[in-house]
Design a protein around this motif. Structure first.
Motif, PDB file in Angstrom:
ATOM      1  N   ASN A  54      12.558  -6.407  43.399  1.00  0.00           N
ATOM      2  CA  ASN A  54      13.303  -7.389  42.604  1.00  0.00           C
ATOM      3  C   ASN A  54      12.489  -7.832  41.398  1.00  0.00           C
ATOM      4  OD1 ASN A  54      15.116  -9.923  42.189  1.00  0.00           O
ATOM      5  ND2 ASN A  54      13.101 -10.788  42.631  1.00  0.00           N
ATOM      6  N   GLY A  55      11.209  -8.115  41.617  1.00  0.00           N
ATOM      7  CA  GLY A  55      10.353  -8.531  40.508  1.00  0.00           C
ATOM      8  C   GLY A  55      10.115  -7.401  39.527  1.00  0.00           C
ATOM      9  N   ARG A  56       9.903  -6.212  40.051  1.00  0.00           N
ATOM     10  CA  ARG A  56       9.671  -5.057  39.197  1.00  0.00           C
ATOM     11  C   ARG A  56      10.866  -4.800  38.280  1.00  0.00           C
ATOM     12  NH1 ARG A  56      12.311  -0.439  37.493  1.00  0.00           N
ATOM     13  NH2 ARG A  56      10.851   1.279  37.151  1.00  0.00           N
ATOM     14  N   ASN A  57      12.077  -4.802  38.835  1.00  0.00           N
ATOM     15  CA  ASN A  57      13.275  -4.533  38.036  1.00  0.00           C
ATOM     16  C   ASN A  57      13.457  -5.577  36.936  1.00  0.00           C
ATOM     17  OD1 ASN A  57      13.769  -2.309  39.631  1.00  0.00           O
ATOM     18  ND2 ASN A  57      15.282  -3.331  40.921  1.00  0.00           N
ATOM     19  N   PHE A  58      13.145  -6.816  37.249  1.00  0.00           N
ATOM     20  CA  PHE A  58      13.299  -7.909  36.286  1.00  0.00           C
ATOM     21  C   PHE A  58      12.371  -7.727  35.091  1.00  0.00           C
ATOM     22  CE2 PHE A  58      11.859 -12.183  34.904  1.00  0.00           C
ATOM     23  CZ  PHE A  58      13.065 -12.688  34.431  1.00  0.00           C
ATOM     24  N   VAL A  59      11.081  -7.493  35.348  1.00  0.00           N
ATOM     25  CA  VAL A  59      10.134  -7.440  34.232  1.00  0.00           C
ATOM     26  C   VAL A  59      10.245  -6.130  33.460  1.00  0.00           C
ATOM     27  CG1 VAL A  59       8.527  -9.072  35.269  1.00  0.00           C
ATOM     28  CG2 VAL A  59       8.259  -6.640  35.755  1.00  0.00           C
ATOM     29  N   VAL A  60      10.556  -5.012  34.127  1.00  0.00           N
ATOM     30  CA  VAL A  60      10.734  -3.757  33.402  1.00  0.00           C
ATOM     31  C   VAL A  60      11.927  -3.866  32.459  1.00  0.00           C
ATOM     32  CG1 VAL A  60      11.385  -1.328  33.651  1.00  0.00           C
ATOM     33  CG2 VAL A  60       9.567  -2.281  35.075  1.00  0.00           C
ATOM     34  N   LYS A  61      12.975  -4.526  32.896  1.00  0.00           N
ATOM     35  CA  LYS A  61      14.172  -4.688  32.060  1.00  0.00           C
ATOM     36  C   LYS A  61      13.928  -5.617  30.877  1.00  0.00           C
ATOM     37  CE  LYS A  61      19.001  -6.228  32.216  1.00  0.00           C
ATOM     38  NZ  LYS A  61      20.108  -6.731  33.086  1.00  0.00           N
ATOM     39  N   HIS A  62      13.199  -6.715  31.102  1.00  0.00           N
ATOM     40  CA  HIS A  62      13.130  -7.768  30.085  1.00  0.00           C
ATOM     41  C   HIS A  62      11.796  -7.864  29.341  1.00  0.00           C
ATOM     42  CE1 HIS A  62      16.996  -9.417  31.270  1.00  0.00           C
ATOM     43  NE2 HIS A  62      16.607  -9.422  32.541  1.00  0.00           N
ATOM     44  N   ALA A  63      10.712  -7.331  29.903  1.00  0.00           N
ATOM     45  CA  ALA A  63       9.403  -7.545  29.280  1.00  0.00           C
ATOM     46  C   ALA A  63       8.780  -6.284  28.696  1.00  0.00           C
ATOM     47  CB  ALA A  63       8.434  -8.161  30.302  1.00  0.00           C
ATOM     48  N   LEU A  64       9.118  -5.109  29.229  1.00  0.00           N
ATOM     49  CA  LEU A  64       8.471  -3.870  28.797  1.00  0.00           C
ATOM     50  C   LEU A  64       8.953  -3.462  27.411  1.00  0.00           C
ATOM     51  CD1 LEU A  64       6.627  -1.461  29.440  1.00  0.00           C
ATOM     52  CD2 LEU A  64       8.602  -0.366  30.545  1.00  0.00           C
ATOM     53  N   LEU A  65       8.002  -3.170  26.517  1.00  0.00           N
ATOM     54  CA  LEU A  65       8.310  -2.755  25.149  1.00  0.00           C
ATOM     55  C   LEU A  65       8.077  -1.254  24.983  1.00  0.00           C
ATOM     56  CD1 LEU A  65       6.647  -5.755  23.278  1.00  0.00           C
ATOM     57  CD2 LEU A  65       9.044  -5.488  23.965  1.00  0.00           C
ATOM     58  N   ASP A  66       8.537  -0.716  23.874  1.00  0.00           N
ATOM     59  CA  ASP A  66       8.467   0.732  23.653  1.00  0.00           C
ATOM     60  C   ASP A  66       7.030   1.247  23.592  1.00  0.00           C
ATOM     61  OD1 ASP A  66      11.206   0.887  23.623  1.00  0.00           O
ATOM     62  OD2 ASP A  66      11.378   0.846  21.427  1.00  0.00           O
ATOM     63  N   ASP A  67       6.085   0.396  23.174  1.00  0.00           N
ATOM     64  CA  ASP A  67       4.686   0.835  23.070  1.00  0.00           C
ATOM     65  C   ASP A  67       3.899   0.524  24.338  1.00  0.00           C
ATOM     66  OD1 ASP A  67       4.577  -1.908  22.885  1.00  0.00           O
ATOM     67  OD2 ASP A  67       3.442  -1.966  21.015  1.00  0.00           O
ATOM     68  N   PHE A  68       4.606   0.185  25.412  1.00  0.00           N
ATOM     69  CA  PHE A  68       4.023  -0.092  26.725  1.00  0.00           C
ATOM     70  C   PHE A  68       3.113  -1.320  26.709  1.00  0.00           C
ATOM     71  CE2 PHE A  68       5.434   4.255  27.050  1.00  0.00           C
ATOM     72  CZ  PHE A  68       6.081   4.246  28.284  1.00  0.00           C
ATOM     73  N   ARG A  69       3.426  -2.249  25.809  1.00  0.00           N
ATOM     74  CA  ARG A  69       2.947  -3.615  25.969  1.00  0.00           C
ATOM     75  C   ARG A  69       4.087  -4.400  26.616  1.00  0.00           C
ATOM     76  NH1 ARG A  69       0.822  -5.825  20.400  1.00  0.00           N
ATOM     77  NH2 ARG A  69       2.819  -4.969  19.732  1.00  0.00           N
ATOM     78  N   TRP A  70       3.763  -5.609  27.086  1.00  0.00           N
ATOM     79  CA  TRP A  70       4.745  -6.415  27.802  1.00  0.00           C
ATOM     80  C   TRP A  70       4.831  -7.802  27.181  1.00  0.00           C
ATOM     81  CZ3 TRP A  70       6.825  -4.423  32.597  1.00  0.00           C
ATOM     82  CH2 TRP A  70       6.272  -3.188  32.988  1.00  0.00           C
ATOM     83  N   ASN A  71       6.061  -8.278  26.944  1.00  0.00           N
ATOM     84  CA  ASN A  71       6.213  -9.667  26.528  1.00  0.00           C
ATOM     85  C   ASN A  71       5.533 -10.563  27.554  1.00  0.00           C
ATOM     86  OD1 ASN A  71       7.771  -9.299  24.131  1.00  0.00           O
ATOM     87  ND2 ASN A  71       9.585  -8.931  25.395  1.00  0.00           N
ATOM     88  N   SER A  72       4.715 -11.484  27.101  1.00  0.00           N
ATOM     89  CA  SER A  72       3.851 -12.225  28.028  1.00  0.00           C
ATOM     90  C   SER A  72       4.564 -13.332  28.781  1.00  0.00           C
ATOM     91  CB  SER A  72       2.654 -12.802  27.266  1.00  0.00           C
ATOM     92  OG  SER A  72       1.840 -11.761  26.769  1.00  0.00           O
ATOM     93  N   ILE A  73       5.629 -13.909  28.211  1.00  0.00           N
ATOM     94  CA  ILE A  73       6.326 -15.009  28.878  1.00  0.00           C
ATOM     95  C   ILE A  73       7.837 -14.810  28.737  1.00  0.00           C
ATOM     96  CG2 ILE A  73       6.615 -17.512  29.060  1.00  0.00           C
ATOM     97  CD1 ILE A  73       3.922 -17.840  27.688  1.00  0.00           C
ATOM     98  N   LEU A  74       8.548 -14.938  29.847  1.00  0.00           N
ATOM     99  CA  LEU A  74      10.006 -14.851  29.871  1.00  0.00           C
ATOM    100  C   LEU A  74      10.579 -16.158  30.381  1.00  0.00           C
ATOM    101  CD1 LEU A  74      10.330 -11.376  31.645  1.00  0.00           C
ATOM    102  CD2 LEU A  74      10.294 -11.791  29.176  1.00  0.00           C
ATOM    103  N   GLU A  75      11.823 -16.446  29.975  1.00  0.00           N
ATOM    104  CA  GLU A  75      12.495 -17.599  30.586  1.00  0.00           C
ATOM    105  C   GLU A  75      13.246 -17.114  31.827  1.00  0.00           C
ATOM    106  OE1 GLU A  75      16.340 -18.248  30.076  1.00  0.00           O
ATOM    107  OE2 GLU A  75      16.041 -16.085  29.968  1.00  0.00           O
TER     108      GLU A  75
END
Length: 433
Positions: free
Chosen positions: A129-150
């Protein structure tokens, strides 16, 4: 300490190594503080932490099963995905802001619970559940991740904190053991390359990564050690020749650059040229002491080097990790108070010094246990006993809200103590088997 205090407080860090080429590091003969052939290794260990080994095992299991797991089962946002960043018993979970710094840790913690402790599908489902959430909303094309989500996943910041990315590598690697999802391994490997570009960049400033921006190109011990730990986990499930060399590079950064033989300490910061700072004259108006030694980061770096050396079956590097860790304890641990960050390497810790957070003791205990499993040197047993007594003398200082240091200490302590019991308290003749 009274027995009733202990009762208020359930697989291994040294796993079977993968097949790779042996690393040729630290072959020179250093002083053998913990010679594997020492007479102390003929002793039978039947007590530790003021109790028998079976009692010590139950002690850790009780806290894990009765307090830690029930608390964090409430920390999953099943409706939207992800986890609370922090959660104490009796506290209502707050899902409004989800930091990658904690989301990756939570994926790792629930995956590890499922893989090595409970086999409870609820815990695997939480990790997925956590993996699907962050891969959908935080992962960027250059394989960095948005650091904070609401709460629903909309980004509240861009990719500013590389530590959150490091913990995603850790979480995805552990989750892969349960799901065998090759997509997660691909994401983890590409994320490693993205992280490395930042850590070796001459312009990267570590902005909002453990504090405000620092000068361009500064090298920090904390980055290498946490990346190394994630790489060791990744390489145990998937061999990749480039990742293998990055792990070796991290070990060299810790043992050959941050380790300053003159002081026998690990410096937290190095300059753009991987050299120690000579003075703080350039740090005008800054809050960071560029010659500081973090006792907490240092002791973690030491057991992580030992863990990686075990993976590649290289005893000299393993021994060097022990030597660095013992020196760190000798210089940074104060009886009855804990472990300190030295403002400068010549500083002598005092009882009135500023000490690292209580959770630093989780890693002191872990380092000591890792040594004790393979060597019964009385000085390390002494450090474990006095740290254990201090750590558990103030229950209010426990950190059940933690998603990394406390659960890791519980998981690995249970595994190591179990193995020591199976060895009937004896030192293994071949520690890398």
């Amino acid at each position: 300490m009274q027995r009733k205090k202990f009762l208020k407080l359930g697989g291994g860090i040294l796993l079977s190594p993968t097949i790779i080429n042996d690393v040729k590091l630290f072959n020179k003969n250093k002083h053998d503080i913990f010679d594997k052939n020492s007479n102390s290794n003929h002793l039978i260990l039947d007590r530790l932490g003021g109790m028998s080994l079976p009692e010590l095992l139950d002690f850790h299991r009780n806290y894990l099963y009765k307090t830690y797991i029930p608390n964090w089962e409430r920390g999953v946002d099943w409706d939207n995905g992800g986890f609370a960043d922090s959660l104490k018993p009796g506290q209502e979970p707050d899902f409004e802001k989800k930091s990658m710094y904690y989301q990756g840790r939570a994926i790792w913690m629930f995956s590890y619970l499922y893989n090595h402790v409970t086999k409870n599908k609820l815990h695997l489902d939480a990790a997925i559940n956590g993996r699907n959430f962050v891969v959908k909303h935080a992962l960027l094309d250059d394989f960095r991740w948005n650091s904070i989500l609401e709460r629903q996943g909309n980004p509240l910041s861009g990719p500013v904190d590389h530590y959150g990315d490091i913990y995603m590598v850790l979480g995805l690697s552990e989750l892969y053991k349960a799901t065998s999802d090759e997509k997660d391994l691909n994401i983890a490997i590409n994320t490693v390359h993205s992280i490395l570009k930042r850590l070796v960049s001459p312009i990267y400033q570590h902005t909002d990564a453990h504090g405000p921006a620092m000068e361009p190109g500064i090298r920090r011990l904390g980055g290498w050690q946490h990346l190394l730990y994630s790489l060791s986990s990744l390489l145990r499930v998937k061999y990749d020749q480039e990742i293998e060399q990055i792990a070796r590079f991290c070990v060299r950064m810790i043992c050959e650059y941050h380790w300053i033989e003159e002081y026998k300490l690990l410096f937290e910061y190095l300059d753009i040229n991987y050299k120690q700072y000579i003075s703080n004259v350039s740090n005008w108006g800054g809050s960071r002491n560029l010659r500081s030694i973090s006792g907490w980061h240092s002791i973690q770096a030491c057991w992580m080097v030992m863990d990686e050396a075990h993976r590649v079956k290289h005893y000299p590097t393993y021994r060097h990790g022990i030597e660095m860790g013992f020196s760190t304890l000798e210089k940074c641990y104060v009886d009855g108070k804990g472990i300190i960050t030295l403002k400068y390497p010549e500083e002598i810790p005092k009882v009135e010094s500023e000490f690292d957070p209580w959770g630093a003791l989780d890693d002191v205990l872990l380092f000591c246990l890792m040594v004790i499993e393979n060597n019964h040197h009385p000085d390390i047993i002494r450090y474990y006993n006095k740290c254990f007594s201090l750590y558990h003398s103030i229950p209010d200082n426990y950190r059940p809200e933690d998603l990394l240091h406390l659960p890791r200490q519980l998981f690995y302590s249970i595994e190591i103590i179990n193995r020591i019991i199976k060895q009937e308290g004896k030192v293994k003749n071949a520690p890398f088997d």
